[in-house]
Design a protein around this motif. Structure first.
Motif, short mmCIF file in Angstrom:
data_model
loop_
_atom_site.label_atom_id
_atom_site.label_comp_id
_atom_site.label_asym_id
_atom_site.label_seq_id
_atom_site.Cartn_x
_atom_site.Cartn_y
_atom_site.Cartn_z
N GLU A 174 1.00 -5.94 -1.82
CA GLU A 174 0.79 -6.54 -3.15
C GLU A 174 1.89 -6.11 -4.12
N ARG A 175 2.28 -4.86 -4.06
CA ARG A 175 3.47 -4.34 -4.74
C ARG A 175 4.00 -3.20 -3.89
N GLN A 194 -1.62 -0.17 0.28
CA GLN A 194 -1.43 -0.65 -1.09
C GLN A 194 -2.44 0.00 -2.03
N PRO A 195 -1.98 0.75 -3.02
CA PRO A 195 -2.92 1.36 -3.96
C PRO A 195 -3.67 0.32 -4.79
N ASN A 201 -5.87 -2.28 2.86
CA ASN A 201 -5.22 -2.65 4.10
C ASN A 201 -4.16 -1.60 4.42
N VAL A 202 -4.29 -0.98 5.58
CA VAL A 202 -3.39 0.10 5.98
C VAL A 202 -2.63 -0.31 7.22
N ARG A 217 -2.68 -2.63 12.09
CA ARG A 217 -3.00 -2.90 10.68
C ARG A 217 -4.46 -3.28 10.59
N GLN A 218 -5.17 -2.62 9.71
CA GLN A 218 -6.60 -2.83 9.56
C GLN A 218 -6.99 -2.59 8.11
N ASP A 219 -8.13 -3.13 7.72
CA ASP A 219 -8.74 -2.77 6.44
C ASP A 219 -9.52 -1.49 6.67
N ARG A 220 -9.00 -0.39 6.15
CA ARG A 220 -9.60 0.92 6.38
C ARG A 220 -9.63 1.72 5.08
#
Length: 357
Positions: A174-175, A194-195, A201-202, A217-220
């Motif tokens: 995202e940034r 992304q902070p 998402n990592v 890559r996963q949502d963790r």
């Protein structure tokens, strides 16, 4: 590896040395804290003033010898070189990375990056300094500064592409992504997230020939990620996310499966694994009912956890925990009320003092 959830009730208070880290300078006090680094060779703590200010500060473990380096435009991420002679600073408002002499706290070089790139977060593997950059929505990427040559050479867009997805549809960060690294040799892992978005998402990377190769890559880690750290052996990474009441551990592999958690109270904002593998420190912005702000654990739960209670009126800053390489010094950076000057506390986790409150 055995981990525990809900360890708050069995703790030992830690001793500290606390002192004002920055009481102001001719260009004004720092408005926030961007990053924190411990330099055991020089017995110093460094911190940056954040993207909205322009300073890097050093101060001795004993609270003396404060130095302020100005003209570090939007000083954010910090990282030491392998030999400890150079401190690299990401200049988010200056589109550059500066190289600072750790002996004198003077800038010896500045490496210009692409205009409007906003380098913000740093991690280092060997002579490579990885930087998370990106100013605008969904332009965040990972760059590499090769410091094995002089002048150092930056390259861009090292985050691995999403397989089978056209370039125009690739999902960038995202940034500027937050970065962390750990492990040695083939076990080195760089983790990026992304902070402050939901869900977190990592991405996990290994390194091959100076390139990042995506492992998974996963949502963790919930939402509202504030801090990341990677264990000393590169096998696990840990997240501190505002939506949770604990820091979470995950395997640094394709599946990124859960590997345990440590309760902190609501909204953890800092997590740091010591580079020697001895300790895991986690902290919260607002102390819970037990009054603790920082929890120090053995990653394998082989020792009872300990807590640190900040003095009245102080709160832990975001990403306010940093270890020395040997795991003997933990720096805790706090802010007192509305005062802009941070306070640095030096903790030796091997020397508990139960009478400290």
């Amino acid at each position: 590896m055995t981990v525990r959830l809900g360890l708050v009730g069995s703790v030992t208070a830690l001793s500290l040395l606390g002192f004002p880290a920055h009481a102001g300078s001719p260009s004004g006090p720092a408005a926030e804290v961007g990053d924190v680094v411990v330099d055991p060779a020089h017995k110093k703590v460094y911190y940056s003033s954040g993207a909205s200010a322009n300073q890097v500060v050093s101060i001795g473990f004993d609270g003396r010898g404060k130095k302020v380096l100005d003209n570090q435009f939007g000083a954010a991420g910090l990282v030491l070189s392998a030999d400890g002679k150079t401190l690299y600073s990401a200049l988010a408002a200056g589109d550059a990375i500066s190289a600072i002499d750790t002996e004198t706290l003077t800038e010896r070089a500045r490496y210009a990056l692409t205009p409007h790139s906003c380098p913000t977060h740093l991690a280092r593997t060997g002579s490579d300094v990885w930087f998370g950059y990106g100013c605008d929505a969904w332009t965040g990427e990972i760059g590499r500064l090769d410091t094995s040559v002089e002048p150092a050479v930056p390259t861009y867009a090292h985050q691995a592409p999403e397989p089978g997805v056209p370039e125009k549809d690739q999902r960038r960060f995202e940034r500027a992504p937050l970065l962390a690294e750990g492990g040695d040799g083939a076990a080195v892992r760089v983790v990026a997230g992304q902070p402050h978005i939901s869900p977190v998402n990592v991405r996990v990377y290994r390194i091959d020939g100076g390139k990042l190769v995506e492992e998974g890559r996963q949502d963790r880690g919930g939402s509202n990620l504030t801090d990341l750290t990677v264990g000393a052996d590169g096998a696990l990474f840990y997240t501190a996310a505002g939506s949770q009441d604990h820091v979470s551990a995950y395997r640094a592999d394709k599946d990124m499966g859960s590997a345990g958690a440590w309760r902190t109270g609501q909204s953890p904002n800092s997590v740091a694994a010591s580079p020697d593998g001895s300790w895991l420190a986690a902290g919260v912005r607002t102390a819970g009912p037990d009054g603790a702000s920082v929890y120090v654990h053995a990653p394998d739960a082989s020792r009872d956890p300990r807590t640190y209670r900040l003095p009245t009126g102080q709160r832990l800053v975001d990403r306010g925990l940093a270890w020395s390489e040997d795991g003997k010094v933990l720096a805790i950076v706090a802010r007192r009320g509305q005062e802009p000057a941070p306070v640095v506390h030096i903790v030796d986790p091997s020397r508990p003092h139960p009478d400290f409150g």
